[in-house]
Design a protein around this motif. Sequence first.
Motif, PDB file in Angstrom:
ATOM      1  N   VAL A 295      12.700  -2.099  -2.906  1.00 15.83           N
ATOM      2  CA  VAL A 295      13.243  -1.737  -1.590  1.00 15.83           C
ATOM      3  C   VAL A 295      13.614  -0.261  -1.557  1.00 15.83           C
ATOM      4  O   VAL A 295      13.284   0.464  -0.609  1.00 15.83           O
ATOM      5  CB  VAL A 295      14.469  -2.615  -1.256  1.00 15.83           C
ATOM      6  CG1 VAL A 295      15.182  -2.084  -0.021  1.00 15.83           C
ATOM      7  CG2 VAL A 295      14.036  -4.055  -1.025  1.00 15.83           C
ATOM      8  N   ASN A 296      14.301   0.204  -2.589  1.00 13.98           N
ATOM      9  CA  ASN A 296      14.684   1.618  -2.639  1.00 13.98           C
ATOM     10  C   ASN A 296      13.466   2.527  -2.691  1.00 13.98           C
ATOM     11  O   ASN A 296      13.419   3.580  -2.042  1.00 13.98           O
ATOM     12  CB  ASN A 296      15.569   1.869  -3.862  1.00 13.98           C
ATOM     13  CG  ASN A 296      16.920   1.203  -3.730  1.00 13.98           C
ATOM     14  OD1 ASN A 296      17.381   0.923  -2.627  1.00 13.98           O
ATOM     15  ND2 ASN A 296      17.554   0.918  -4.854  1.00 13.98           N
ATOM     16  N   TYR A 297      12.457   2.110  -3.469  1.00 17.63           N
ATOM     17  CA  TYR A 297      11.262   2.943  -3.608  1.00 17.63           C
ATOM     18  C   TYR A 297      10.433   2.931  -2.329  1.00 17.63           C
ATOM     19  O   TYR A 297       9.814   3.944  -1.965  1.00 17.63           O
ATOM     20  CB  TYR A 297      10.430   2.438  -4.784  1.00 17.63           C
ATOM     21  CG  TYR A 297       9.180   3.246  -5.032  1.00 17.63           C
ATOM     22  CD1 TYR A 297       9.255   4.553  -5.502  1.00 17.63           C
ATOM     23  CD2 TYR A 297       7.924   2.700  -4.794  1.00 17.63           C
ATOM     24  CE1 TYR A 297       8.111   5.300  -5.727  1.00 17.63           C
ATOM     25  CE2 TYR A 297       6.777   3.431  -5.020  1.00 17.63           C
ATOM     26  CZ  TYR A 297       6.869   4.732  -5.487  1.00 17.63           C
ATOM     27  OH  TYR A 297       5.735   5.467  -5.704  1.00 17.63           O
ATOM     28  N   SER A 298      10.412   1.789  -1.616  1.00 24.01           N
ATOM     29  CA  SER A 298       9.605   1.685  -0.404  1.00 24.01           C
ATOM     30  C   SER A 298      10.110   2.621   0.694  1.00 24.01           C
ATOM     31  O   SER A 298       9.325   3.098   1.507  1.00 24.01           O
ATOM     32  CB  SER A 298       9.605   0.242   0.099  1.00 24.01           C
ATOM     33  OG  SER A 298      10.925  -0.152   0.473  1.00 24.01           O
ATOM     34  N   ILE A 299      11.414   2.869   0.723  1.00 23.39           N
ATOM     35  CA  ILE A 299      11.963   3.802   1.720  1.00 23.39           C
ATOM     36  C   ILE A 299      11.382   5.192   1.510  1.00 23.39           C
ATOM     37  O   ILE A 299      10.986   5.879   2.460  1.00 23.39           O
ATOM     38  CB  ILE A 299      13.498   3.837   1.626  1.00 23.39           C
ATOM     39  CG1 ILE A 299      14.076   2.470   1.985  1.00 23.39           C
ATOM     40  CG2 ILE A 299      14.079   4.916   2.550  1.00 23.39           C
ATOM     41  CD1 ILE A 299      15.579   2.392   1.833  1.00 23.39           C
ATOM     42  N   TYR A 300      11.296   5.588   0.253  1.00 24.06           N
ATOM     43  CA  TYR A 300      10.764   6.921  -0.057  1.00 24.06           C
ATOM     44  C   TYR A 300       9.257   7.001   0.201  1.00 24.06           C
ATOM     45  O   TYR A 300       8.730   8.068   0.501  1.00 24.06           O
ATOM     46  CB  TYR A 300      11.065   7.252  -1.524  1.00 24.06           C
ATOM     47  CG  TYR A 300      10.528   8.589  -1.964  1.00 24.06           C
ATOM     48  CD1 TYR A 300      11.188   9.775  -1.636  1.00 24.06           C
ATOM     49  CD2 TYR A 300       9.340   8.673  -2.704  1.00 24.06           C
ATOM     50  CE1 TYR A 300      10.687  10.993  -2.032  1.00 24.06           C
ATOM     51  CE2 TYR A 300       8.839   9.890  -3.102  1.00 24.06           C
ATOM     52  CZ  TYR A 300       9.516  11.054  -2.765  1.00 24.06           C
ATOM     53  OH  TYR A 300       9.016  12.272  -3.157  1.00 24.06           O
ATOM     54  N   LYS A 312      14.001  12.440   9.284  1.00 23.93           N
ATOM     55  CA  LYS A 312      14.264  12.777   7.889  1.00 23.93           C
ATOM     56  C   LYS A 312      15.754  12.670   7.553  1.00 23.93           C
ATOM     57  O   LYS A 312      16.125  12.222   6.470  1.00 23.93           O
ATOM     58  CB  LYS A 312      13.757  14.176   7.581  1.00 23.93           C
ATOM     59  CG  LYS A 312      12.241  14.305   7.633  1.00 23.93           C
ATOM     60  CD  LYS A 312      11.788  15.735   7.386  1.00 23.93           C
ATOM     61  CE  LYS A 312      10.268  15.846   7.453  1.00 23.93           C
ATOM     62  NZ  LYS A 312       9.810  17.242   7.256  1.00 23.93           N
ATOM     63  N   LYS A 313      16.587  13.067   8.494  1.00 26.30           N
ATOM     64  CA  LYS A 313      18.027  12.942   8.270  1.00 26.30           C
ATOM     65  C   LYS A 313      18.445  11.469   8.164  1.00 26.30           C
ATOM     66  O   LYS A 313      19.270  11.107   7.318  1.00 26.30           O
ATOM     67  CB  LYS A 313      18.795  13.621   9.410  1.00 26.30           C
ATOM     68  CG  LYS A 313      18.748  15.137   9.371  1.00 26.30           C
ATOM     69  CD  LYS A 313      19.572  15.730  10.495  1.00 26.30           C
ATOM     70  CE  LYS A 313      19.587  17.263  10.438  1.00 26.30           C
ATOM     71  NZ  LYS A 313      20.396  17.841  11.528  1.00 26.30           N
ATOM     72  N   LEU A 314      17.847  10.636   9.045  1.00 26.08           N
ATOM     73  CA  LEU A 314      18.160   9.209   8.994  1.00 26.08           C
ATOM     74  C   LEU A 314      17.681   8.587   7.687  1.00 26.08           C
ATOM     75  O   LEU A 314      18.368   7.744   7.084  1.00 26.08           O
ATOM     76  CB  LEU A 314      17.509   8.503  10.185  1.00 26.08           C
ATOM     77  CG  LEU A 314      17.773   6.991  10.292  1.00 26.08           C
ATOM     78  CD1 LEU A 314      19.270   6.716  10.426  1.00 26.08           C
ATOM     79  CD2 LEU A 314      17.011   6.389  11.472  1.00 26.08           C
ATOM     80  N   LEU A 315      16.495   9.015   7.226  1.00 30.34           N
ATOM     81  CA  LEU A 315      15.968   8.501   5.959  1.00 30.34           C
ATOM     82  C   LEU A 315      16.879   8.892   4.790  1.00 30.34           C
ATOM     83  O   LEU A 315      17.170   8.088   3.911  1.00 30.34           O
ATOM     84  CB  LEU A 315      14.555   9.033   5.732  1.00 30.34           C
ATOM     85  CG  LEU A 315      13.839   8.544   4.469  1.00 30.34           C
ATOM     86  CD1 LEU A 315      12.360   8.285   4.747  1.00 30.34           C
ATOM     87  CD2 LEU A 315      13.947   9.599   3.352  1.00 30.34           C
ATOM     88  N   LEU A 316      17.334  10.145   4.806  1.00 28.65           N
ATOM     89  CA  LEU A 316      18.234  10.596   3.747  1.00 28.65           C
ATOM     90  C   LEU A 316      19.546   9.816   3.763  1.00 28.65           C
ATOM     91  O   LEU A 316      20.078   9.438   2.719  1.00 28.65           O
ATOM     92  CB  LEU A 316      18.506  12.096   3.914  1.00 28.65           C
ATOM     93  CG  LEU A 316      19.433  12.734   2.878  1.00 28.65           C
ATOM     94  CD1 LEU A 316      18.855  12.600   1.483  1.00 28.65           C
ATOM     95  CD2 LEU A 316      19.693  14.203   3.229  1.00 28.65           C
ATOM     96  N   LEU A 317      20.036   9.559   4.968  1.00 31.07           N
ATOM     97  CA  LEU A 317      21.261   8.779   5.104  1.00 31.07           C
ATOM     98  C   LEU A 317      21.060   7.356   4.590  1.00 31.07           C
ATOM     99  O   LEU A 317      21.934   6.790   3.913  1.00 31.07           O
ATOM    100  CB  LEU A 317      21.691   8.759   6.580  1.00 31.07           C
ATOM    101  CG  LEU A 317      22.960   7.957   6.904  1.00 31.07           C
ATOM    102  CD1 LEU A 317      24.167   8.561   6.185  1.00 31.07           C
ATOM    103  CD2 LEU A 317      23.199   7.928   8.418  1.00 31.07           C
ATOM    104  N   ALA A 318      19.884   6.762   4.890  1.00 34.31           N
ATOM    105  CA  ALA A 318      19.588   5.402   4.430  1.00 34.31           C
ATOM    106  C   ALA A 318      19.520   5.333   2.903  1.00 34.31           C
ATOM    107  O   ALA A 318      20.031   4.396   2.276  1.00 34.31           O
ATOM    108  CB  ALA A 318      18.277   4.919   5.042  1.00 34.31           C
TER     109      ALA A 318
END
Length: 368
Positions: A295-300, A312-318
């Motif tokens: 799950v953590n890797y799939s976000i990246y 990108k800001k939302l992704l970093l926050l997630a």
Amino acid sequence: MSTLKDDDVAINLKLLKQCQFYQIFDPSEIMIYGWNVHQLFYIVYTGVVQCFIIYGSVGLFSEDTDNKIDYFLITFTNLNILISFWRLTVYLYNANKVSDLFNVTRYDFFTSEQCVKYKTTLYNYRDKIRQFTNWYVILSIVVTIQWLMFPIAINMLTTSENLNVRYQNILNLNFGVTAYTYNQYFVIFYIIEVNLTLYIAYIFIMTNVLLISFCSAIMSQQDILVQAFKNLGHENSPRISYFEEFKSILHDQGQLNLKIKSFFSVVRYIVLLTVASNSASIILLTYRFIVRELVNYSIYCCNWTQMDLKFKKLLLLAMRMNDANNWVIKATPKKIVNLQIFACIMSMSYNVVSVMVKITNTKNNISE
């Protein structure tokens, strides 16, 4: 077999008697229709407890269930309850065999002169097993008390204005009532679950103590045989005497083998069910660790490079939120339980077994 005394055996018999568990196998107890009074009590009380658990669990699947339920936790709890009751059932069904197995724990189990010389080995095992079982029971009681107090602490620290949210309990059984009724009579349901939990924990602890005790006794008797065979012929005695001593040791070994065969016939299904349940737990936990990392890797891995700055800001926050909510089980302040530690334990277990097999084969080759 008459009632054993504490000083006659190389196990913690005093503990088993104080906890009223040895009495299940005591042939001197009052018999009613072929069952002693303690056996009948355990049969009746186990049936009552099981009825409460089944009724409370069936209510979880009714249409009137009014809040979110952790079915995984319920399944895990009921699986452990099933294992505990299965162990008790096996012991009760084989009560006569278990009663006879207590003979293998006696100091006078071996009769050959050569084996009697090494009886002190039993005293060493006795001291270790008594200390181990005492600490095991004490730590188990501490854990059980924490388990009993946990719902009270949770309910005191977390309050909800939603009337459809049930208070946390020990086993979180439903009992087929609404959340409002459950919360209103929470003390009654809590007392019921305290009684259920104490009995389940008692069965789980005492069946483990009995199993550990028999294993320790058999190991100690086998250790005596090893010393008796190994040192035979190193004394200044006639060869005829050696022959007779060898025969007597073989007779003791035959008696021990019969007890081991009987022991395996009793604990076979207990061990198989325990191995199956523990294996399932290891597989589920390993899968949980893998999925968490995926799950953590799939976000990246999403196509974030082509997105705008807001994305990108939302992704970093997630990703930061996942790191902050990455709850782990810690074995030590610095060592966490994860997929790597599971792999390390499995590898270490394989290495230990491999070394033991090699040592055994080497000794066998040398003796040949």
